[in-house]
Design an enzyme around this catalytic site. Sequence first.
Site, PDB file in Angstrom:
ATOM      1  N   LYS A 256       4.938 -13.464   2.287  1.00  0.00           N
ATOM      2  CA  LYS A 256       6.303 -12.908   2.338  1.00  0.00           C
ATOM      3  C   LYS A 256       7.328 -14.047   2.228  1.00  0.00           C
TER       4      LYS A 256
ATOM      5  N   TYR B 265      -0.355 -13.285   5.477  1.00  0.00           N
ATOM      6  CA  TYR B 265       0.674 -12.273   5.197  1.00  0.00           C
ATOM      7  C   TYR B 265       2.070 -12.887   5.228  1.00  0.00           C
TER       8      TYR B 265
ATOM      9  N   THR C 202      10.442  -9.786   6.300  1.00  0.00           N
ATOM     10  CA  THR C 202      10.037  -9.694   7.693  1.00  0.00           C
ATOM     11  C   THR C 202      10.534 -10.887   8.507  1.00  0.00           C
ATOM     12  N   ASP C 203      10.632 -10.698   9.818  1.00  0.00           N
ATOM     13  CA  ASP C 203      10.970 -11.828  10.700  1.00  0.00           C
ATOM     14  C   ASP C 203       9.803 -12.806  10.837  1.00  0.00           C
ATOM     15  N   GLU C 204       8.598 -12.370  10.407  1.00  0.00           N
ATOM     16  CA  GLU C 204       7.423 -13.243  10.575  1.00  0.00           C
ATOM     17  C   GLU C 204       7.522 -14.508   9.730  1.00  0.00           C
TER      18      GLU C 204
ATOM     19  N   GLY D 228       7.201   0.925  -3.128  1.00  0.00           N
ATOM     20  CA  GLY D 228       6.489   1.095  -1.853  1.00  0.00           C
ATOM     21  C   GLY D 228       7.005   2.276  -1.050  1.00  0.00           C
ATOM     22  N   GLY D 229       7.549   3.259  -1.735  1.00  0.00           N
ATOM     23  CA  GLY D 229       8.162   4.418  -1.059  1.00  0.00           C
ATOM     24  C   GLY D 229       7.161   5.390  -0.447  1.00  0.00           C
ATOM     25  N   ALA D 230       5.852   5.170  -0.676  1.00  0.00           N
ATOM     26  CA  ALA D 230       4.857   6.032  -0.026  1.00  0.00           C
ATOM     27  C   ALA D 230       4.300   5.373   1.233  1.00  0.00           C
ATOM     28  N   GLY D 231       4.809   4.207   1.575  1.00  0.00           N
ATOM     29  CA  GLY D 231       4.370   3.518   2.793  1.00  0.00           C
ATOM     30  C   GLY D 231       5.178   3.976   4.000  1.00  0.00           C
ATOM     31  N   PHE D 232       4.983   3.269   5.093  1.00  0.00           N
ATOM     32  CA  PHE D 232       5.613   3.657   6.361  1.00  0.00           C
ATOM     33  C   PHE D 232       7.150   3.557   6.284  1.00  0.00           C
ATOM     34  N   ILE D 233       7.671   2.356   6.026  1.00  0.00           N
ATOM     35  CA  ILE D 233       9.130   2.187   5.987  1.00  0.00           C
ATOM     36  C   ILE D 233       9.692   2.788   4.702  1.00  0.00           C
ATOM     37  N   GLY D 234       8.970   2.593   3.586  1.00  0.00           N
ATOM     38  CA  GLY D 234       9.443   3.124   2.307  1.00  0.00           C
ATOM     39  C   GLY D 234       9.633   4.625   2.355  1.00  0.00           C
TER      40      GLY D 234
HETATM   41  P1  NAD Z   1       3.046  -0.200   4.254  1.00  0.00           P
HETATM   42  O1  NAD Z   1       1.809  -1.021   4.205  1.00  0.00           O
HETATM   43  O2  NAD Z   1       3.096   0.975   5.158  1.00  0.00           O
HETATM   44  O3  NAD Z   1       3.400   0.347   2.798  1.00  0.00           O
HETATM   45  C1  NAD Z   1       3.339  -0.461   1.648  1.00  0.00           C
HETATM   46  C2  NAD Z   1       3.467   0.453   0.433  1.00  0.00           C
HETATM   47  O4  NAD Z   1       3.452  -0.393  -0.741  1.00  0.00           O
HETATM   48  C3  NAD Z   1       2.314   1.450   0.283  1.00  0.00           C
HETATM   49  O5  NAD Z   1       2.820   2.723  -0.043  1.00  0.00           O
HETATM   50  C4  NAD Z   1       1.493   0.883  -0.869  1.00  0.00           C
HETATM   51  O6  NAD Z   1       0.804   1.876  -1.611  1.00  0.00           O
HETATM   52  C5  NAD Z   1       2.565   0.190  -1.700  1.00  0.00           C
HETATM   53  N1  NAD Z   1       2.034  -0.895  -2.530  1.00  0.00           N
HETATM   54  C6  NAD Z   1       1.208  -1.908  -2.123  1.00  0.00           C
HETATM   55  N2  NAD Z   1       0.913  -2.694  -3.167  1.00  0.00           N
HETATM   56  C7  NAD Z   1       1.578  -2.196  -4.247  1.00  0.00           C
HETATM   57  C8  NAD Z   1       1.681  -2.581  -5.611  1.00  0.00           C
HETATM   58  N3  NAD Z   1       1.018  -3.657  -6.087  1.00  0.00           N
HETATM   59  N4  NAD Z   1       2.457  -1.845  -6.431  1.00  0.00           N
HETATM   60  C9  NAD Z   1       3.123  -0.746  -5.968  1.00  0.00           C
HETATM   61  N5  NAD Z   1       3.038  -0.321  -4.699  1.00  0.00           N
HETATM   62  C10 NAD Z   1       2.285  -1.046  -3.844  1.00  0.00           C
HETATM   63  O7  NAD Z   1       4.229  -1.218   4.555  1.00  0.00           O
HETATM   64  P2  NAD Z   1       5.512  -1.021   5.496  1.00  0.00           P
HETATM   65  O8  NAD Z   1       5.133  -1.294   6.887  1.00  0.00           O
HETATM   66  O9  NAD Z   1       6.181   0.244   5.134  1.00  0.00           O
HETATM   67  O10 NAD Z   1       6.397  -2.266   4.988  1.00  0.00           O
HETATM   68  C11 NAD Z   1       7.267  -2.121   3.862  1.00  0.00           C
HETATM   69  C12 NAD Z   1       7.934  -3.455   3.602  1.00  0.00           C
HETATM   70  O11 NAD Z   1       8.679  -3.856   4.750  1.00  0.00           O
HETATM   71  C13 NAD Z   1       6.959  -4.592   3.315  1.00  0.00           C
HETATM   72  O12 NAD Z   1       7.526  -5.402   2.315  1.00  0.00           O
HETATM   73  C14 NAD Z   1       6.860  -5.340   4.641  1.00  0.00           C
HETATM   74  O13 NAD Z   1       6.562  -6.698   4.425  1.00  0.00           O
HETATM   75  C15 NAD Z   1       8.260  -5.145   5.184  1.00  0.00           C
HETATM   76  N6  NAD Z   1       8.383  -5.145   6.656  1.00  0.00           N
HETATM   77  C16 NAD Z   1       7.566  -4.364   7.440  1.00  0.00           C
HETATM   78  C17 NAD Z   1       7.770  -4.326   8.826  1.00  0.00           C
HETATM   79  C18 NAD Z   1       6.928  -3.458   9.732  1.00  0.00           C
HETATM   80  O14 NAD Z   1       7.065  -3.550  10.964  1.00  0.00           O
HETATM   81  N7  NAD Z   1       6.087  -2.573   9.211  1.00  0.00           N
HETATM   82  C19 NAD Z   1       8.781  -5.111   9.399  1.00  0.00           C
HETATM   83  C20 NAD Z   1       9.565  -5.918   8.560  1.00  0.00           C
HETATM   84  C21 NAD Z   1       9.372  -5.905   7.189  1.00  0.00           C
HETATM   85  O1  DAU Z   2       7.505  -8.508  12.722  1.00  0.00           O
HETATM   86  C1  DAU Z   2       7.446  -7.707  11.568  1.00  0.00           C
HETATM   87  C2  DAU Z   2       6.002  -7.431  11.211  1.00  0.00           C
HETATM   88  O2  DAU Z   2       5.516  -6.488  12.180  1.00  0.00           O
HETATM   89  C3  DAU Z   2       5.827  -6.890   9.800  1.00  0.00           C
HETATM   90  O3  DAU Z   2       6.233  -7.853   8.878  1.00  0.00           O
HETATM   91  C4  DAU Z   2       4.370  -6.496   9.546  1.00  0.00           C
HETATM   92  O4  DAU Z   2       4.253  -5.888   8.264  1.00  0.00           O
HETATM   93  C5  DAU Z   2       3.944  -5.500  10.607  1.00  0.00           C
HETATM   94  O5  DAU Z   2       2.577  -5.184  10.447  1.00  0.00           O
HETATM   95  C6  DAU Z   2       4.177  -6.089  12.010  1.00  0.00           C
HETATM   96  O6  DAU Z   2       3.297  -7.216  12.246  1.00  0.00           O
HETATM   97  P1  DAU Z   2       2.551  -7.464  13.645  1.00  0.00           P
HETATM   98  O7  DAU Z   2       1.384  -8.307  13.396  1.00  0.00           O
HETATM   99  O8  DAU Z   2       3.520  -7.886  14.695  1.00  0.00           O
HETATM  100  O9  DAU Z   2       2.143  -5.925  13.978  1.00  0.00           O
HETATM  101  P2  DAU Z   2       0.787  -5.310  14.584  1.00  0.00           P
HETATM  102  O10 DAU Z   2       1.079  -3.880  14.874  1.00  0.00           O
HETATM  103  O11 DAU Z   2      -0.399  -5.629  13.771  1.00  0.00           O
HETATM  104  O12 DAU Z   2       0.671  -6.084  15.974  1.00  0.00           O
HETATM  105  C7  DAU Z   2       1.704  -6.038  16.951  1.00  0.00           C
HETATM  106  C8  DAU Z   2       1.268  -6.905  18.123  1.00  0.00           C
HETATM  107  O13 DAU Z   2       0.182  -6.251  18.779  1.00  0.00           O
HETATM  108  C9  DAU Z   2       0.742  -8.266  17.719  1.00  0.00           C
HETATM  109  O14 DAU Z   2       1.124  -9.214  18.709  1.00  0.00           O
HETATM  110  C10 DAU Z   2      -0.763  -8.097  17.704  1.00  0.00           C
HETATM  111  C11 DAU Z   2      -0.994  -7.056  18.785  1.00  0.00           C
HETATM  112  N1  DAU Z   2      -2.140  -6.127  18.582  1.00  0.00           N
HETATM  113  C12 DAU Z   2      -2.239  -5.477  17.402  1.00  0.00           C
HETATM  114  C13 DAU Z   2      -3.266  -4.580  17.191  1.00  0.00           C
HETATM  115  C14 DAU Z   2      -3.420  -3.866  15.863  1.00  0.00           C
HETATM  116  C15 DAU Z   2      -3.026  -5.903  19.626  1.00  0.00           C
HETATM  117  O15 DAU Z   2      -2.894  -6.487  20.732  1.00  0.00           O
HETATM  118  N2  DAU Z   2      -4.041  -5.008  19.424  1.00  0.00           N
HETATM  119  C16 DAU Z   2      -4.218  -4.352  18.236  1.00  0.00           C
HETATM  120  O16 DAU Z   2      -5.187  -3.571  18.103  1.00  0.00           O
END
Ligand code: NAD
Ligand code: DAU
Length: 351
Positions: free
Chosen positions: A162, A158, A133-135, A7-13
């Site tokens: 997880k 979701y 995730t904390d979710e 997942g290195g092409a994603g946001f955190i990756g």
């Molecule tokens: P993201 O959606 O931005 O990126 C996910 C990446 O995974 C993408 O590059 C996608 O192409 C790749 N991917 C999806 N399915 C795949 C598959 N089957 N095989 C190979 N690659 C695949 O996600 P993110 O926000 O960067 O989150 C990364 C990780 O961190 C996730 O496991 C997420 O649950 C966890 N996380 C995210 C947050 C957050 O706030 N974004 C917080 C806590 C934990």
């Molecule tokens: O807590 C960690 C999680 O944070 C990760 O595991 C998830 O991958 C990540 O997507 C994120 O989940 P949330 O659901 O908290 O994030 P999101 O940005 O979708 O929403 C943040 C808060 O904002 C949530 O309470 C919903 C609200 N929201 C979201 C959107 C997209 C709005 O009020 N309006 C919106 O348009």
Amino acid sequence: MRILVTGGAGFIGSALVRHLVGEIGAEVLNVDTLTYAGNLASLKSVESAPNYQFLRADICDRARMQEAFASFRPDIVMHLAAESHVDRSILGAADFIQTNIVGTFSLLDTARHYWDELDARRKSAFRFLHVSTDEVYGSLGDEGLFEETTPYDPSSPYSASKAASDHLAIAWHRTYGLPVVVSNCSNNYGPFHFPEKLIPLMILNALEGKPLPVYGNGANVRDWLYVEDHARALFTIASRGRPGEKYNVGGRNERRNIDVVHRICAILDGVYSDRGPHARLITNVTDRPGHDARYAIDASKLESELGWKAQETFETGIEKTVHWYLENEWWWRPLRENVYSGERLGVFKGR
Ligand code: NAD
Ligand code: DAU
């Protein structure tokens, strides 16, 4: 040090890969299938580095994973690949079950067979970091923090997927001895964040003079962590965390959604004073089904045991983030035009 990142092409990756390649100097193989959320443009700064390789492959494909392990021979696996957006999981959970649960199983089992064949020294040094995730802990009331011992109580498709993957990861440690470590992090934000998530969506809608859709009354609380702080935490946990342990990651930055949106508006007002108060665009919309009220992380185990600390406060991080979007239209414009233009996701008839 050879690190296989999924997942290195994603946001955190991508933040993690930039950190590992640029600052740590590790040999990195990025395995990513490039879903709508995967974007190689986020890796432009490292794409021609000699210590970086990319493999386009699905983690559910066992044969491809076995080949990748056999040829790259990782010392550490950092597993981030996932479907990550709660609203999309409400509309259709199939991809979440497939990648987050079946994909994690495929990767754990591949890692286990690879690890079994390593010599004693490499076997004891090997780590598999499962990034979660904390979710998984569900929703807090007004008081209290999520600790590593908080019982799992996920609300969305979701977070349920997880939670299932966390249980698989810990089971692979207890049953097979695979040196697994699990991290559970709060909401990340920062550069290269796909504009379906709250913060980048609000920034881009506000820039374009579009409504800023706040779910429900906006009183839901999230605990925000700057993504580069998370990347440092992940390397710390993968390299020094104890097998079989979980580590919570968070920045002690609890904010109500409505306050986050007001802060973004105020920063934009400072840049574009002629466009009127951006807060006039705030619109309360139907709440997210199953919307968790509050998340807040107790990160003291990671801080005291491994010495990690967040460097950004929410105030410094959000300022940097808004300015990053102002300066990097080349990155987000094609996503807004061709991948996702900001329409509401995650509501269905009957709610
Ligand atoms: P993201 O959606 O931005 O990126 C996910 C990446 O995974 C993408 O590059 C996608 O192409 C790749 N991917 C999806 N399915 C795949 C598959 N089957 N095989 C190979 N690659 C695949 O996600 P993110 O926000 O960067 O989150 C990364 C990780 O961190 C996730 O496991 C997420 O649950 C966890 N996380 C995210 C947050 C957050 O706030 N974004 C917080 C806590 C934990
Ligand atoms: O807590 C960690 C999680 O944070 C990760 O595991 C998830 O991958 C990540 O997507 C994120 O989940 P949330 O659901 O908290 O994030 P999101 O940005 O979708 O929403 C943040 C808060 O904002 C949530 O309470 C919903 C609200 N929201 C979201 C959107 C997209 C709005 O009020 N309006 C919106 O348009």
